[in-house]
Design a protein around this motif. Structure first.
Motif, PDB file in Angstrom:
ATOM      1  N   UNK A 233       0.850  -1.192   0.000  1.00 46.42           N
ATOM      2  CA  UNK A 233       0.000   0.000   0.000  1.00 46.42           C
ATOM      3  C   UNK A 233       0.880   1.235   0.000  1.00 46.42           C
ATOM      4  N   UNK A 234       0.321   2.315  -0.541  1.00 42.94           N
ATOM      5  CA  UNK A 234       1.003   3.604  -0.538  1.00 42.94           C
ATOM      6  C   UNK A 234       0.311   4.505   0.472  1.00 42.94           C
ATOM      7  N   UNK A 235       1.095   5.082   1.351  1.00 39.79           N
ATOM      8  CA  UNK A 235       0.652   6.129   2.268  1.00 39.79           C
ATOM      9  C   UNK A 235       1.570   7.318   2.038  1.00 39.79           C
ATOM     10  N   UNK A 236       0.967   8.473   1.758  1.00 40.11           N
ATOM     11  CA  UNK A 236       1.746   9.690   1.461  1.00 40.11           C
ATOM     12  C   UNK A 236       2.725   9.363   0.343  1.00 40.11           C
ATOM     13  N   UNK A 237       4.020   9.434   0.605  1.00 44.84           N
ATOM     14  CA  UNK A 237       5.010   9.183  -0.445  1.00 44.84           C
ATOM     15  C   UNK A 237       5.777   7.889  -0.219  1.00 44.84           C
TER      16      UNK A 237
ATOM     17  N   UNK B  56       4.628   7.347  -4.687  1.00 48.77           N
ATOM     18  CA  UNK B  56       5.641   6.847  -3.756  1.00 48.77           C
ATOM     19  C   UNK B  56       7.041   7.225  -4.228  1.00 48.77           C
ATOM     20  N   UNK B  57       7.834   7.714  -3.300  1.00 51.76           N
ATOM     21  CA  UNK B  57       9.227   8.063  -3.580  1.00 51.76           C
ATOM     22  C   UNK B  57      10.193   7.137  -2.865  1.00 51.76           C
TER      23      UNK B  57
ATOM     24  N   UNK C  38      14.216   1.425   0.063  1.00 51.86           N
ATOM     25  CA  UNK C  38      14.790   1.688  -1.258  1.00 51.86           C
ATOM     26  C   UNK C  38      14.183   2.980  -1.786  1.00 51.86           C
ATOM     27  N   UNK C  39      15.009   3.855  -2.331  1.00 45.89           N
ATOM     28  CA  UNK C  39      14.500   5.042  -3.005  1.00 45.89           C
ATOM     29  C   UNK C  39      13.891   4.627  -4.338  1.00 45.89           C
ATOM     30  N   UNK C  40      12.739   5.175  -4.625  1.00 46.41           N
ATOM     31  CA  UNK C  40      12.085   4.882  -5.905  1.00 46.41           C
ATOM     32  C   UNK C  40      12.338   6.027  -6.870  1.00 46.41           C
TER      33      UNK C  40
END
Length: 137
Positions: free
Chosen positions: A55-59, A94-95, A135-137
């Motif tokens: 799931x994505x929350x904020x970034x 997401x970042x 991990x940075x996306x």
């Protein structure tokens, strides 16, 4: 009068999530609503043979469950699943991606994909460890 009770119902979980989201919206200027990002590997008849629940929350993309049938491990399916869930997470803003894995599970796999350790804790009386990775996306 208030009481604290054990309550594992979905209704209670949703009420708590709504309450926390309402509180958070007063403080930050980002959408903290959780957006599901799930991926499945299916065979020729549609049976789920593996997948990811995320799931994505904020970034941030949180990868909560990753599973693949034993006979599919080492075939590239796991890498493809992770790439797909990360791509979908990016589309939702997401970042960064994060997950946790146990010492007898897949830390080397995640490291090959660019995840790095940011924390650990003992589990099972110290016989194993839980690794937190990002991990940075």
């Amino acid at each position: 009068m208030f009481e604290v009770v054990s309550d594992n119902s979905e209704e209670t979980a949703q009420a708590i999530e709504r309450g926390l989201n309402a509180y958070n919206r007063k403080t930050v200027d980002v959408n903290l609503e959780s957006k599901p990002v799930n991926v499945a590997v299916r065979d020729s008849v549609g049976k789920v043979c593996g997948g990811i629940v995320a799931r994505v929350n904020a970034d941030a993309l949180y990868v909560s469950l990753v599973w693949l049938e034993d006979h599919l491990r080492g075939t590239g399916q796991g890498r493809r699943m992770m790439q797909k869930v990360e791509d979908e997470g990016r589309k939702l803003g997401a970042q960064i991606a994060w997950l946790n894995t146990l010492s007898f599970q897949a830390r080397p796999f995640y490291e090959k994909l660019g995840y790095r350790l940011f924390g650990e804790m003992p589990v099972d009386g110290g016989r194993h460890k839980r690794y937190f990775m990002q991990k940075d996306l």
